[in-house]
Design a protein around this motif. Structure first.
Motif, PDB file in Angstrom:
ATOM      1  N   HIS A  26      41.144  35.295  50.919  1.00 44.32           N
ATOM      2  CA  HIS A  26      42.226  34.324  50.731  1.00 44.32           C
ATOM      3  C   HIS A  26      43.571  35.048  50.618  1.00 44.32           C
ATOM      4  N   PHE A  27      43.608  36.120  49.859  1.00 40.62           N
ATOM      5  CA  PHE A  27      44.835  36.899  49.725  1.00 40.62           C
ATOM      6  C   PHE A  27      45.292  37.438  51.076  1.00 40.62           C
ATOM      7  N   TYR A  28      44.353  38.014  51.809  1.00 43.91           N
ATOM      8  CA  TYR A  28      44.692  38.672  53.068  1.00 43.91           C
ATOM      9  C   TYR A  28      45.219  37.671  54.085  1.00 43.91           C
ATOM     10  N   GLN A  29      44.601  36.518  54.161  1.00 43.71           N
ATOM     11  CA  GLN A  29      45.013  35.538  55.155  1.00 43.71           C
ATOM     12  C   GLN A  29      46.345  34.876  54.813  1.00 43.71           C
ATOM     13  N   ASN A  30      46.658  34.743  53.532  1.00 44.94           N
ATOM     14  CA  ASN A  30      47.857  34.011  53.136  1.00 44.94           C
ATOM     15  C   ASN A  30      49.066  34.893  52.877  1.00 44.94           C
ATOM     16  N   VAL A 102      50.655  41.090  47.225  1.00 44.81           N
ATOM     17  CA  VAL A 102      49.810  40.019  46.706  1.00 44.81           C
ATOM     18  C   VAL A 102      50.154  39.725  45.249  1.00 44.81           C
ATOM     19  N   ARG A 103      50.351  40.777  44.474  1.00 44.22           N
ATOM     20  CA  ARG A 103      50.670  40.599  43.059  1.00 44.22           C
ATOM     21  C   ARG A 103      51.986  39.837  42.873  1.00 44.22           C
ATOM     22  N   ILE A 275      44.865  47.514  38.674  1.00 48.66           N
ATOM     23  CA  ILE A 275      44.579  46.995  37.342  1.00 48.66           C
ATOM     24  C   ILE A 275      45.360  45.713  37.065  1.00 48.66           C
ATOM     25  N   VAL A 276      46.655  45.708  37.397  1.00 52.45           N
ATOM     26  CA  VAL A 276      47.480  44.532  37.129  1.00 52.45           C
ATOM     27  C   VAL A 276      46.993  43.336  37.932  1.00 52.45           C
ATOM     28  N   LEU A 277      46.650  43.547  39.216  1.00 48.72           N
ATOM     29  CA  LEU A 277      46.172  42.444  40.044  1.00 48.72           C
ATOM     30  C   LEU A 277      44.841  41.925  39.530  1.00 48.72           C
ATOM     31  N   ALA A 278      43.924  42.828  39.182  1.00 49.06           N
ATOM     32  CA  ALA A 278      42.623  42.403  38.675  1.00 49.06           C
ATOM     33  C   ALA A 278      42.765  41.656  37.353  1.00 49.06           C
TER      34      ALA A 278
END
Length: 287
Positions: A26-30, A102-103, A275-278
């Motif tokens: 979802h992240f990659y496509q958007n 993404v973040r 870490i921040v994204l997770a």
């Protein structure tokens, strides 16, 4: 009679690898630019960018600080057996900008709070006994003082901007000797929250006045010997500000963020972005 007990590492994210793969897709496509998704010879890659992104988030989820150790674990997965270790490291570092993109894109999807909190924590690179002879990140890192633990350390200082609910909006990494006030400008750049809570380390009339001209209200506790300190240091505001210390404790306990084995700036940035994204994923619901 005593028995040996195995205690699994608990975590606030209990997603399976399949669910994590769906989220990364979802992240990659958007969020990924079309110029990168359709770059030349992308179809010839042995492992896709999505699969690599899944592995990077999985590393953060497992709290593994060593890239070499994590690569050995990746060999257990089908996609992990397709890349050599050097190639795996290079491609992981090439995705730093994507993880960061993404973040930042996720920041626009959260429910905006009126209050944000700023604070910092140390990122030591060696034991205190080696402060004077450490050479890693020479010219970038230096010696600073950790007031909470009452010791000097060699390394960096991580400054974070967190919402009242605990979502990490932004972070800035500086040398250990840099004062917290000097990182405020970069930290609150683009911040939508109008009220910012901080500790005594940010107590500055000049900083408060400058931020007021930009529409921000900076609240810091007053020292006990200052006029109006008892009325100003309301216990509710003090309790709200201390919530960021709870977030730092979670980052240290779940992700071991205060320890790094990175030996380059790109590797250090990748680890922090992972870490921040997770950590921020726990604040979203995905179908």
């Amino acid at each position: 009679m005593s028995h040996l007990k195995y205690t699994a590492k608990s975590h606030h994210l209990q997603w399976s690898l399949h669910q994590l793969s769906q989220i990364c897709h979802h992240f990659y496509q958007n969020y990924c630019p079309d110029s990168f998704k359709h770059r030349r010879n992308v179809g010839l890659a042995k492992i896709s960018d999505v699969s690599l992104l899944v592995l990077l988030l999985l590393q953060a989820e497992l709290g593994i600080t060593s890239q070499r150790h994590f690569y050995k674990i990746c060999r257990l997965f089908p996609c992990g057996r397709l890349l050599e270790r050097s190639r795996f490291n290079r491609r992981s570092r090439q995705l730093v900008w994507l993880v960061q993109l993404v973040r930042k894109a996720m920041n626009d999807r959260i429910n905006p709070d009126d209050i944000a909190i700023i604070d910092s924590f140390p990122l030591p690179l060696c034991q205190p006994v080696r402060n004077q002879r450490a050479s890693i990140f020479k010219g970038k890192a230096d010696i600073g003082y950790n007031a909470s633990k009452h010791l000097w350390f060699y390394g960096f200082k991580v400054h974070m901007l967190v919402t009242l609910s605990g979502y990490i909006l932004n972070y800035v990494v500086t040398a250990a000797s840099v004062h917290d006030i000097r990182a405020v400008r970069d930290l609150i750049s683009g911040c939508q929250q109008s009220v910012i809570l901080a500790d005594l380390g940010y107590l500055s009339h000049e900083l408060k006045a400058n931020l007021a001209q930009e529409g921000y209200v900076l609240w810091t506790p007053l020292r006990q010997n200052m006029v109006g300190a008892r009325r100003h240091n309301h216990w509710k505001l003090m309790a709200m500000r201390r919530t960021i210390e709870t977030r730092f404790s979670e980052l240290a306990r779940l992700f071991d963020i205060e320890h790094t084995l990175a030996r380059g700036l790109t590797g250090l940035q990748l680890r922090l972005e992972q870490i921040v994204l997770a950590y921020n994923l726990s604040y979203f619901k995905f179908n």
